[in-house]
Design an enzyme around this catalytic site. Structure first.
Site, PDB file in Angstrom:
ATOM      1  N   ARG A 214       9.454  40.926  12.608  1.00 22.84           N
ATOM      2  CA  ARG A 214       8.635  42.229  11.407  1.00 22.84           C
ATOM      3  C   ARG A 214       7.232  42.026  12.462  1.00 22.84           C
ATOM      4  O   ARG A 214       7.129  40.834  13.609  1.00 22.84           O
ATOM      5  CB  ARG A 214       7.888  40.402  10.454  1.00 22.84           C
ATOM      6  N   GLU A 330       9.549  20.120  12.084  1.00 27.42           N
ATOM      7  CA  GLU A 330       9.231  19.885  10.519  1.00 27.42           C
ATOM      8  C   GLU A 330      10.194  18.841   9.489  1.00 27.42           C
ATOM      9  O   GLU A 330       9.262  18.559   8.620  1.00 27.42           O
ATOM     10  CB  GLU A 330       9.442  21.104   9.602  1.00 27.42           C
TER      11      GLU A 330
END
Ligand code: AMP
Length: 344
Positions: A214, A330
């Site tokens: 990206r 996470e």
């Protein structure tokens, strides 16, 4: 008490079973290539089936949900209304929220009596003030169409905050740090007194740092130029910016391990651009925070690449600031939040 964490990506599923409290990992699984051609696993339902989970021994299930919009400012117990709201937010996260909902639905079908908790990637950033989250567009675009900075990687930045505060010997609510989650997706977060006060990802995860594939920040007029002058359509632009840019677009690959070993100009340029962007964000966030206890490196690149860390910190101003390398987790953050929700 046993709590399972399910993290459904668009084509993957991570499953972890924890014994709580203490967060001992009893089981850890990863199913990849879900729904891809030639894959034996067609959807997230089959992915869970393939793990032969004994739901009767599980007391609660926590789900990572990517987009909680403005509605969810923290983790919540899932009921029909919560599912409805996550569904309404699909236009903001068209690849991720449907996968997350599929995970929730599977557990509901298999064990409807187990409490399920949604932990949102965006929730940590709901402390952003208007000056941080409103874009300088027509204000009606925010009011009528929800176009604003949401920020992502929230569970990771929250996990890094808690671990950093412990390492620094500070209370979470007194900790001022810049967290850098540098993986294939990458984002920076300015955390002031234990709260996210700015972050580099925006309306989508495309904004901000240079990532694996990206582009991060670009002049938005480039998109118009691509459309009008080069006749590239919206889907193609989406593909270009999300899948063919970043390190991949600059030097042909996105694995930093390989790029570090290369000696050619393209590899050097890609690294230079990535490092410079990280430094620009650190500089901006130092001004916003005023006091910075530490800069925290995390994610596959931040945790493993001493080369990138040294390049970023090799600067007269940054040399005087403490840097920490912290492994993000996470699933651990999700299971801890589940416990908090269940206590309420
Ligand atoms: P993540 O998305 O957090 O799994 O991070 C993926 C990125 O971490 C890729 O660009 C990898 O090349 C990079 N990475 C993983 N291990 C290392 C390493 N030992 N040295 C440098 N980069 C690494």
């Amino acid at each position: 008490m046993k709590i399972a964490v399910i993290n459904c990506g668009s084509s993957s599923l991570k499953f972890k079973l924890f014994e709580m409290p203490g967060a001992k990992v009893l089981r850890s699984e990863l199913v990849e290539h879900i729904g891809e051609p030639n894959s034996s696993v067609a959807n997230h339902f089959e992915a869970i089936e393939s793990l032969h989970v004994n739901f009767s021994e599980i007391d609660a299930v926590g789900h990572r949900v990517v987009h909680g919009g403005e509605k969810f400012r923290g983790s919540v117990l899932i009921d029909d209304a919560v599912v409805q709201t996550i569904r309404k937010l699909i236009p903001l996260a068209p690849l991720h929220n449907p996968a997350n909902l599929e995970g929730i639905e599977v557990v509901r079908q298999k064990a409807s009596n187990i409490p399920q908790i949604a932990v949102f990637d965006t929730a940590f950033h709901t402390t952003l003030k208007k000056e941080a989250f409103v874009y300088a567009l027509s204000y009606a675009l925010y009011e009528k169409h929800d176009i604003r900075r949401y920020g992502f990687h929230g569970t990771s930045h929250a996990c890094l905050l808690h671990k950093a505060a412990a390492l620094l010997g500070k209370k979470v609510q007194e900790t001022n740090i810049i967290t850098l989650h540098l993986g294939n997706g990458a984002s920076a977060c300015a955390i002031k007194k234990g709260k996210s006060c700015d972050t580099s990802m925006g309306f989508t995860p495309l904004e901000g740092l240079v990532m694996g594939s990206r582009c991060g920040d670009i002049d938005p007029a480039i998109v118009l130029y691509l459309q009008k002058s080069l006749h590239v359509n919206a889907e193609e632009i989406d593909e270009m910016l999300n899948k063919k840019s970043g390190l991949l677009g600059l030097c042909g690959e996105n694995d930093v391990r390989n790029i570090e070993k290369r000696t050619d100009e393209a590899a050097k340029m890609a690294m230079d651009i990535m490092v410079r962007r990280i430094q620009k964000y650190i500089g901006a966030y130092m001004v916003l925070l005023e006091d910075v206890d530490a800069i925290v490196f995390s994610g596959g690149i931040g945790e493993n690449s001493s080369y990138v860390r040294e390049r970023v910190m090799n600067n007269k101003i940054l040399k005087n600031i403490k840097s920490l390398v912290i492994k993000t987790d996470e699933e651990l953050q999700i299971v801890n939040e589940c416990l908090e929700v269940l206590k309420k």
